[in-house]
Write a protein that holds these residues in place. Structure first.
Motif, short mmCIF file in Angstrom:
data_model
loop_
_atom_site.label_atom_id
_atom_site.label_comp_id
_atom_site.label_asym_id
_atom_site.label_seq_id
_atom_site.Cartn_x
_atom_site.Cartn_y
_atom_site.Cartn_z
N SER A 199 0.82 -1.21 0.00
CA SER A 199 0.00 0.00 0.00
C SER A 199 0.85 1.26 0.00
N PHE A 200 2.07 1.20 0.50
CA PHE A 200 2.94 2.37 0.53
C PHE A 200 3.46 2.70 -0.86
N ASN A 201 3.96 1.70 -1.59
CA ASN A 201 4.66 2.00 -2.84
C ASN A 201 3.86 1.70 -4.10
N THR A 202 2.64 1.17 -3.97
CA THR A 202 1.89 0.74 -5.15
C THR A 202 0.47 1.28 -5.20
N GLN A 203 -0.12 1.60 -4.05
CA GLN A 203 -1.49 2.12 -4.03
C GLN A 203 -1.49 3.61 -4.32
N ASN A 204 -2.32 4.05 -5.28
CA ASN A 204 -2.33 5.44 -5.73
C ASN A 204 -3.60 6.20 -5.39
N GLN A 205 -4.65 5.50 -4.98
CA GLN A 205 -5.91 6.16 -4.66
C GLN A 205 -6.43 5.63 -3.33
N VAL A 213 4.02 13.49 -7.96
CA VAL A 213 5.44 13.23 -7.85
C VAL A 213 5.68 11.74 -8.04
N SER A 214 6.91 11.39 -8.41
CA SER A 214 7.25 10.00 -8.72
C SER A 214 8.47 9.59 -7.89
N PRO A 215 8.26 9.32 -6.60
CA PRO A 215 9.39 8.94 -5.75
C PRO A 215 9.96 7.60 -6.15
N ASP A 216 11.24 7.40 -5.88
CA ASP A 216 11.86 6.12 -6.17
C ASP A 216 11.35 5.06 -5.19
N ALA A 217 11.78 3.82 -5.41
CA ALA A 217 11.24 2.69 -4.63
C ALA A 217 11.53 2.85 -3.14
N ILE A 218 12.70 3.37 -2.81
CA ILE A 218 13.05 3.52 -1.39
C ILE A 218 12.18 4.60 -0.74
N ALA A 219 12.06 5.75 -1.41
CA ALA A 219 11.29 6.86 -0.83
C ALA A 219 9.81 6.51 -0.73
N SER A 220 9.25 5.87 -1.78
CA SER A 220 7.83 5.54 -1.74
C SER A 220 7.54 4.49 -0.68
N THR A 221 8.45 3.53 -0.51
CA THR A 221 8.24 2.50 0.50
C THR A 221 8.41 3.06 1.90
N THR A 222 9.29 4.03 2.06
CA THR A 222 9.55 4.61 3.38
C THR A 222 8.43 5.55 3.81
N TYR A 223 7.99 6.42 2.90
CA TYR A 223 7.05 7.48 3.27
C TYR A 223 5.63 7.24 2.74
N GLY A 224 5.50 6.55 1.64
CA GLY A 224 4.18 6.23 1.10
C GLY A 224 3.72 7.22 0.04
N LEU A 225 3.16 6.69 -1.04
CA LEU A 225 2.63 7.54 -2.10
C LEU A 225 1.52 8.45 -1.59
N GLN A 226 0.76 7.96 -0.61
CA GLN A 226 -0.31 8.78 -0.04
C GLN A 226 0.25 10.05 0.57
N ALA A 227 1.32 9.95 1.33
CA ALA A 227 1.90 11.12 1.98
C ALA A 227 2.42 12.12 0.95
N PHE A 228 3.07 11.62 -0.11
CA PHE A 228 3.54 12.52 -1.16
C PHE A 228 2.37 13.26 -1.80
N ALA A 229 1.24 12.59 -1.96
CA ALA A 229 0.08 13.22 -2.60
C ALA A 229 -0.57 14.25 -1.70
#
Length: 593
Positions: free
Chosen positions: A226-232, A444-460
């Motif tokens: 859910s951190f690095n692959t879920q977008n909605q 934004v398009s964080p790399d695998a480490i950043a997206s797994t650490t912080y989550g795509l949800q947080a970036f959004a």
């Protein structure tokens, strides 16, 4: 006979006079060229440092003015705030207002209020800031639009040095609307008279990126989570209700590890490379769920047009380590059989005209006025099967002349200017932009480490989406704008808060306001006078009047007592500072109650 001819001439002349009076004229334009102060992106140092982010004391409230009226700041007062910077918002513009709480470890009672008036009207609203402690979750803002009969909304900030946004559209003649909450789902049908004659390339449509990835369903075994692959955060039905009309769906068939011929079902996928020997990612909603959700929405909201851009269209094993499975005739027919279950598809459209050049009514009036669900297939992975099925309402993606701009940047302060520079080069109007259907991927398009650490949800919700309402809006005008503004986590304002009444409605009202106001002020696009400077047409009225309160936890009070105003400061203490710099030396009742 001559009498009848004379009467006909008089009627014709009167009709021409009315048409001339109703014509769009450059001198009627209200969109302001005034620039507001430059805003601030959430710093990476705050976002990526949990301690700094939790105890940050600076926040922003962005106000977007999509009305023909200036929004004027009448007064402010603040108590124990280090910064309380608010100002006017010109027509068509946005302003990112800044507050900085006085950072202390002990319990605190910081507070401040900004009072606004819609110029030329009796409508007023207030922004109320409150702090009860030193952490982000103890600081909130109340958007109090009760003075406009539009209700109140309490928000907590999604993170340190992040923004809460408010979008206001409409006018004194048309009626005002704001992003306190969503209204009914069918926003295109509401404004049908405004957009019906505009070609699709002259519309602004909210969109969602990796639209089917609103949950992780583990139909393929990989490291996507859910951190690095879920977008909605909400499913397709709720994305439609939240205003989206362009969907990025990536569909794949999932196959038994021991039997490639056994298709276990069609699912939305998000993987790094759908054709790689080993792909990394996961699955989201099933195609069956997507179809059911589309049908529910169109049944409740007839007359909309929505585009589903379909990608991947390929198979993968449950454990995706043996390369792709390209669809054969059987898989294609199975997929087609599923799509035939979508109501209000639009088969046999005129493919001699690029879809972006057809008027909105061409699609909205289909199916006896029930609208159009249009599937656009990116067929790059379809080899020995058809790349479209016009008779079933599936069309090749190139039936619409689009440019899909992805910045592929990890930081919002790089992504946002890149997107703006790209769509600011557009020139909208007349017949000179036939091939310009532009998709802006505001994410934004964080790399695998950043997206797994912080989550795509947080970036959004902390970085990309809040920046849209000051930076993105500042790049749009009646001349350049993107056709689709695609985002991650549409409507989600607080982490993991995806209940309907916890969602924010800025994207929904941005879509309506861009079409009603901003685009309507371009006389090369809109031949009639802007609907916001005419009296509202009855069929365009929104939902019933509502002046309730939505609290930060999603609790809704439809009929609050008149004196209930969350965050309102009834007593101004000594030390309170006013907008003109005056400081109170004695405690007094708040004169603006």
């Amino acid at each position: 006979m001559r009498v009848f001819q004379s009467l006909a001439l008089v009627a014709s002349f009167a009709s021409l006079l009315v048409n001339a009076q109703d014509a769009c004229k450059a001198q009627d334009r209200t969109f302001s060229t005034e620039q507001t102060p430059a805003g601030k992106y959430q710093p990476s140092s705050i976002f990526m440092n949990p301690t700094s982010g939790l105890t940050s004391s600076k926040f922003y409230i962005s106000v977007v003015n999509l009305t023909p009226h200036r929004i004027k700041l009448e007064n402010t007062h603040s108590y124990q705030m280090d910064t309380f910077d608010f100002g006017d918002i010109p027509q068509g513009r946005s302003r990112q207002n800044t507050v900085k709480y006085r950072n202390r470890i002990a319990t605190q009672d910081d507070a401040g209020e900004a009072y606004y008036r819609i110029d030329g009207t009796d409508k007023k609203f207030a922004l109320r800031l409150q702090g009860t402690g030193p952490t982000v979750d103890q600081r909130s803002v109340t958007l109090d639009l009760s003075g406009m009969n539009l209700g109140q909304r309490v928000y907590k900030f999604p993170g340190g040095e992040s923004s809460v946004s408010l979008v206001i559209t409409g006018s004194a003649k048309y009626g005002f609307y704001a992003s306190i909450r969503h209204d009914r789902g069918g926003w295109m049908r509401w404004i049908y008279n405004t957009i019906r004659d505009r070609p699709i390339r002259h519309l602004f449509l909210p969109g969602t990126h990796d639209s089917g990835m609103s949950k992780i369903t583990n139909k393929i075994t990989s490291i996507g989570n859910s951190f690095n692959t879920q977008n909605q955060g909400i499913n397709i039905y709720d994305q439609l209700r939240a205003g989206s009309r362009w969907f990025d769906l990536r569909i794949g068939s999932v196959h038994d590890n021991n039997n490639a011929g056994r298709n276990l079902g069609f699912h939305t996928l998000h993987v790094n490379d759908e054709t790689a020997d080993l792909c990394i990612g996961n699955s989201g909603e099933s195609l069956d769920e997507v179809i059911s959700e589309i049908n529910l929405f169109t049944r409740e909201n007839p007359g909309e047009v929505m585009f589903f851009s379909l990608r991947y269209l390929i198979g993968r094993y449950e454990f995706p380590d043996r390369g792709p499975i390209y669809w054969n005739t059987q898989l294609w027919n199975d997929f087609l059989s599923k799509i035939r279950g979508v109501n209000n598809r639009c088969p046999d459209l005129d493919t001699s005209v690029p879809f972006q050049n057809q008027p909105a009514s061409y699609f909205m009036d289909r199916n006896d006025g029930k609208g159009c669900v249009i599937f656009l297939l990116n067929g790059q992975n379809l080899r020995d099967v058809p790349k479209e099925a016009v008779g079933d309402g599936l069309y090749a993606l190139n039936r619409i002349g689009l440019k899909d701009h992805w910045s592929n940047m990890q930081n919002v302060d790089a992504m946002a200017p890149n997107q703006i520079d790209n769509f600011k080069n557009l020139k909208r109007g007349g017949n000179g932009d036939f091939n310009q259907f532009h998709i802006a991927q505001w994410l934004v398009s964080p790399d695998a480490i950043a997206s797994t650490t912080y989550g795509l949800q947080a970036f959004a919700i902390q970085q990309a989406n809040p920046a849209l309402y000051w930076a993105g809006v500042s790049g749009m005008s009646p001349e350049p704008w993107p056709n689709v503004m695609m985002v991650d986590y549409i409507g989600v304002q607080q982490k993991d808060q995806t209940g309907w009444h916890t969602l924010s409605a800025e994207m929904y009202w941005l879509g309506i306001g861009m079409n009603l106001y901003v685009i309507s002020e371009n006389c090369d696009v809109n031949k009639w006078k802007s609907p916001l400077i005419k009296a509202r047409e009855l069929e365009l009225a929104g939902g019933k009047e509502w002046n309730g309160i939505i609290f930060a936890n999603g609790t809704v009070v439809d009929q609050p007592s008149p004196e209930l105003h969350p965050g309102h400061t009834s007593i101004l203490r000594n030390g309170t500072i006013f907008a003109n710099g005056t400081m109170l030396e004695t405690t007094i009742p708040n004169p603006w109650i």
